[in-house]
Design an enzyme around this catalytic site. Structure first.
Site, PDB file in Angstrom:
ATOM      1  N   ASN A  53     -27.436   1.254 -11.474  1.00  0.00           N
ATOM      2  CA  ASN A  53     -28.176   1.476 -12.719  1.00  0.00           C
ATOM      3  C   ASN A  53     -27.235   1.586 -13.913  1.00  0.00           C
ATOM      4  OD1 ASN A  53     -27.519   4.392 -13.538  1.00  0.00           O
ATOM      5  ND2 ASN A  53     -27.947   4.569 -11.365  1.00  0.00           N
ATOM      6  N   LYS A 181     -25.721  17.857 -11.754  1.00  0.00           N
ATOM      7  CA  LYS A 181     -25.168  17.428 -13.044  1.00  0.00           C
ATOM      8  C   LYS A 181     -26.290  17.280 -14.056  1.00  0.00           C
ATOM      9  CE  LYS A 181     -23.586  13.109 -13.851  1.00  0.00           C
ATOM     10  NZ  LYS A 181     -22.740  11.958 -13.520  1.00  0.00           N
ATOM     11  N   LYS A 183     -27.162  16.289 -18.371  1.00  0.00           N
ATOM     12  CA  LYS A 183     -26.651  15.612 -19.559  1.00  0.00           C
ATOM     13  C   LYS A 183     -26.365  16.610 -20.667  1.00  0.00           C
ATOM     14  CE  LYS A 183     -27.107  11.606 -17.656  1.00  0.00           C
ATOM     15  NZ  LYS A 183     -25.916  10.835 -17.269  1.00  0.00           N
ATOM     16  N   ASP A 212     -22.393  15.991 -18.416  1.00  0.00           N
ATOM     17  CA  ASP A 212     -22.068  14.578 -18.681  1.00  0.00           C
ATOM     18  C   ASP A 212     -22.469  14.211 -20.102  1.00  0.00           C
ATOM     19  OD1 ASP A 212     -21.739  11.843 -18.696  1.00  0.00           O
ATOM     20  OD2 ASP A 212     -23.217  11.429 -17.133  1.00  0.00           O
ATOM     21  N   GLU A 238     -17.874  15.466 -18.038  1.00  0.00           N
ATOM     22  CA  GLU A 238     -17.798  14.019 -17.789  1.00  0.00           C
ATOM     23  C   GLU A 238     -17.890  13.190 -19.057  1.00  0.00           C
ATOM     24  OE1 GLU A 238     -20.285  12.695 -14.586  1.00  0.00           O
ATOM     25  OE2 GLU A 238     -20.529  10.681 -15.423  1.00  0.00           O
ATOM     26  N   GLU A 264     -16.771   5.504 -15.039  1.00  0.00           N
ATOM     27  CA  GLU A 264     -17.921   4.696 -14.606  1.00  0.00           C
ATOM     28  C   GLU A 264     -18.140   3.483 -15.489  1.00  0.00           C
ATOM     29  OE1 GLU A 264     -21.138   7.693 -15.146  1.00  0.00           O
ATOM     30  OE2 GLU A 264     -22.073   6.187 -16.418  1.00  0.00           O
ATOM     31  N   ASP A 291     -17.276   2.571 -10.485  1.00  0.00           N
ATOM     32  CA  ASP A 291     -18.416   2.159  -9.655  1.00  0.00           C
ATOM     33  C   ASP A 291     -18.094   0.789  -9.068  1.00  0.00           C
ATOM     34  OD1 ASP A 291     -20.824   0.902  -8.845  1.00  0.00           O
ATOM     35  OD2 ASP A 291     -21.990   2.127 -10.250  1.00  0.00           O
ATOM     36  N   HIS A 321     -19.748   6.493  -9.480  1.00  0.00           N
ATOM     37  CA  HIS A 321     -21.084   6.259 -10.041  1.00  0.00           C
ATOM     38  C   HIS A 321     -21.820   5.289  -9.124  1.00  0.00           C
ATOM     39  CE1 HIS A 321     -23.776   3.894 -12.758  1.00  0.00           C
ATOM     40  NE2 HIS A 321     -23.930   5.042 -13.388  1.00  0.00           N
ATOM     41  N   GLU A 340     -22.178   9.986  -6.054  1.00  0.00           N
ATOM     42  CA  GLU A 340     -23.248  10.423  -6.945  1.00  0.00           C
ATOM     43  C   GLU A 340     -24.616  10.139  -6.317  1.00  0.00           C
ATOM     44  OE1 GLU A 340     -22.809   8.858 -10.897  1.00  0.00           O
ATOM     45  OE2 GLU A 340     -24.316  10.221 -11.721  1.00  0.00           O
TER      46      GLU A 340
END
Lengths: 388, 388
Positions: A53, A181, A183, A212, A238, A264, A291, A321, A340
């Protein structure tokens, strides 16, 4: 042995999520199937892949460049020297023929999707779960039988209040996660501190919280957040600044005791190497989140791990990620720190085997040959549709 | 005022060319037209754009992401505050909505193609050649009425010998160029030195030679070539190592007196900033070749020029990759050092106005409103076909 067909579809991810940078409701994913002429139980073996994603489907690049290059290659050029299986590294060189160096984005995702499908196919041919195949090839047979996973969530939703955030965090604990985690950067620092305190109140002593910023902050903001965040015992802070702003990262690392996590949005080994050269990260404390699927696949990720080892980083400093089974196999097979996970979102692609629970923040990879995407009931129809 | 349609086509570049890294015979270009509701002589004004060579068409990204975002935006959101014209900077923000930071490649090309078309349209609305519009907006009205251009060629062809290379170099002198670039790194160092000597024999005292390794060399190779190349009086030594290998570049710059040139494969301001921070380049001697079309368009290139100014670089240190009229207008309007040119190749996209000659290594931009793509007889049909 040869590839008989490659199919590709675009599938939307429906979502109300936004983070500090993007709205996921328009997000799409590329799903591919690579069909071989090898029969098992009368049916051809197929390897499947999809992209992580956060980036979009790469339909045009797949159809115009990377799939034709694989299909037009002499079949033997894609095989191991003994002809017993496909060789993802040889396929990689064929896919990247006539591509100039530099400019690593989008095409790195397209190649990563096909790379995932090739590894799924190779593991199925060998009759092994991918993590065991990777352990045999790259760790002398050693594997991790379970892997640390953390629940990435805490997105900003329209109308989401602190109570809803706490309910979400609690739902992750109930699922077996012990690290969560959320945001930051989509609200004021004061509001983000209230969100952090609300989450910590639910997590208590036994569980941990990471935050993050999704690359949003200027150096000044990143430093201001760092100063405030040091009041909390956080798992990591992050992507404070632009993922390519190594100088910001190095300045921050020079003054904060908080563990940092980033990577990521770096999509090649050379970009990751620049982060290591210039980003000021501390191998004993910080985390690398490159990732594999967004960055040219596992073939390139193996090069990244080699580069990291040359610079004194262990695979245990890596926690990709992605949030899917491919990343889980890579973590278990190559001995990464963990993986993750996006428990409620990015379906049907995110998550692991339907019947495999998270226990004490760890999860086992599926035991079926390949990656095990077919074990996810809601993902299976998307795979089956490819060759309908 | 609004956009009424955006058309997009993929056009192959037929070529036998290869350099140290890629074979151009499979290369494609995206061509777009942005049609407005503004009528001139009874016909709607259309802005045209295409991507520079070396990367591929971005049909999928254009059709799935960037064109729909422009078409779905409220028309007023794309206009200047006074509503008198389109605003490429506002369009840029709309195109890049919901795009994550980092990973600058491919999408940077798609955005660059649309950005070129928007600037062509804006200059046509104002009735000015683009370079004059840029001079008015960004240099207090100053422009360069002609621009240094160099002939980039000297590619490796199957069967091409030193005589053929000399014939090619001579053809550039006959066309009015006085600076020529040839490829290195696709042969042995000894053979490349013979090629350089053959080219220099034709160029004589009055003309200059640059060489381009296309990012092929390891540090060891780059240093070995530098040592050998210092025997010649070269205009520059281009892209010795991977475009993102800043450390290699800095090491080389620390030991060689040769002017270095690089940047054509860095596709964002932040990537260019990393080159400046870490690449060890010398503003008084070296050249920056970032290509506006490959790197998110002129809107981002203006940010790159601002970043460069903050780091002590003048626009006169820039000589973009690209070899087309858009880059020529940017060089003339913004006061760059000059512009690349590919005299015999990448047709019909490369090159300048059909009736505008190169004189003493300099060329004038076309005087027609916009970029002047319609003045190239072989390009015009590709443009007209867009809305057929």
């Amino acid at each position: 042995m040869k590839i008989t067909a490659i199919a590709e579809r675009v599938v939307p991810i429906k979502s109300d999520i936004r983070n500090a940078f993007i709205d996921f409701s328009q997000m799409t994913v590329s799903v591919v199937g690579i069909r071989s002429d090898i029969l098992r139980d009368g049916k051809p073996l197929i390897g499947y892949g999809f992209n992580s994603n956060g980036r979009y489907s790469q339909s045009g690049l797949l159809r115009e460049r990377f799939i034709p290059r694989l299909l037009h290659a002499p079949p033997a050029a894609l095989l191991t020297d003994d002809g017993a299986s496909f060789d993802p590294a040889k396929a990689w060189d064929i896919m990247m023929a006539n591509e100039k160096p530099g400019g690593h984005g989008e095409r790195s995702v397209a190649v990563g999707v096909l790379d995932m499908a090739l590894w799924d196919l190779v593991a199925k041919i060998e009759g092994l779960p991918l993590y065991r195949l990777l352990g045999h090839r790259y760790r002398g047979g050693a594997v991790d039988e379970d892997v640390f996973v953390y629940a990435a969530g805490g997105y900003y939703y329209p109308g989401k209040d602190l109570g809803a955030l706490q309910d979400e965090v609690k739902s992750y604990l109930d699922m077996g996660y012990n690290t969560v985690k959320i945001k930051i950067g989509g609200a004021s620092l004061a509001e983000d501190c209230r969100r952090i305190e609300a989450a910590l109140a639910v997590l208590g002593e036994a569980a941990a919280l990471a935050v993050d910023a999704n690359g949003r902050f200027s150096l000044k903001q990143a430093l201001a957040y760092a100063e405030a965040l040091e009041a909390y015992d956080l798992f990591w802070y992050e992507e404070p600044g632009d993922p390519l702003d190594y100088r910001l990262n190095a300045a921050l690392a020079s003054v904060t005791s908080l563990p940092l996590a980033t990577g990521e949005n770096l999509f090649s080994t050379i970009d990751a190497q620049n982060l290591i050269h210039y980003g000021g990260l501390r191998p004993e404390r910080d985390f690398l989140q490159m990732d594999p699927v967004l960055s040219y696949g596992l073939v390139e990720y193996l090069r990244t791990l080699d580069m990291l080892a040359e610079h004194g980083w262990s695979a245990r400093g890596c926690i990709p990620h992605g949030g899917h089974q491919f990343a889980l196999h890579i973590a278990a097979g190559l001995g990464l720190y963990g993986n993750e996970s996006y428990p409620h979102v990015f379906q049907p692609f995110g998550g692991f085997g339907d019947d495999i629970p998270v226990r004490d923040g760890r999860i086992q990879p599926p035991q079926t040959p390949g990656i095990g995407m077919e074990l996810k009931a809601d993902l299976l129809p998307e795979l089956e549709r490819l060759f309908d």
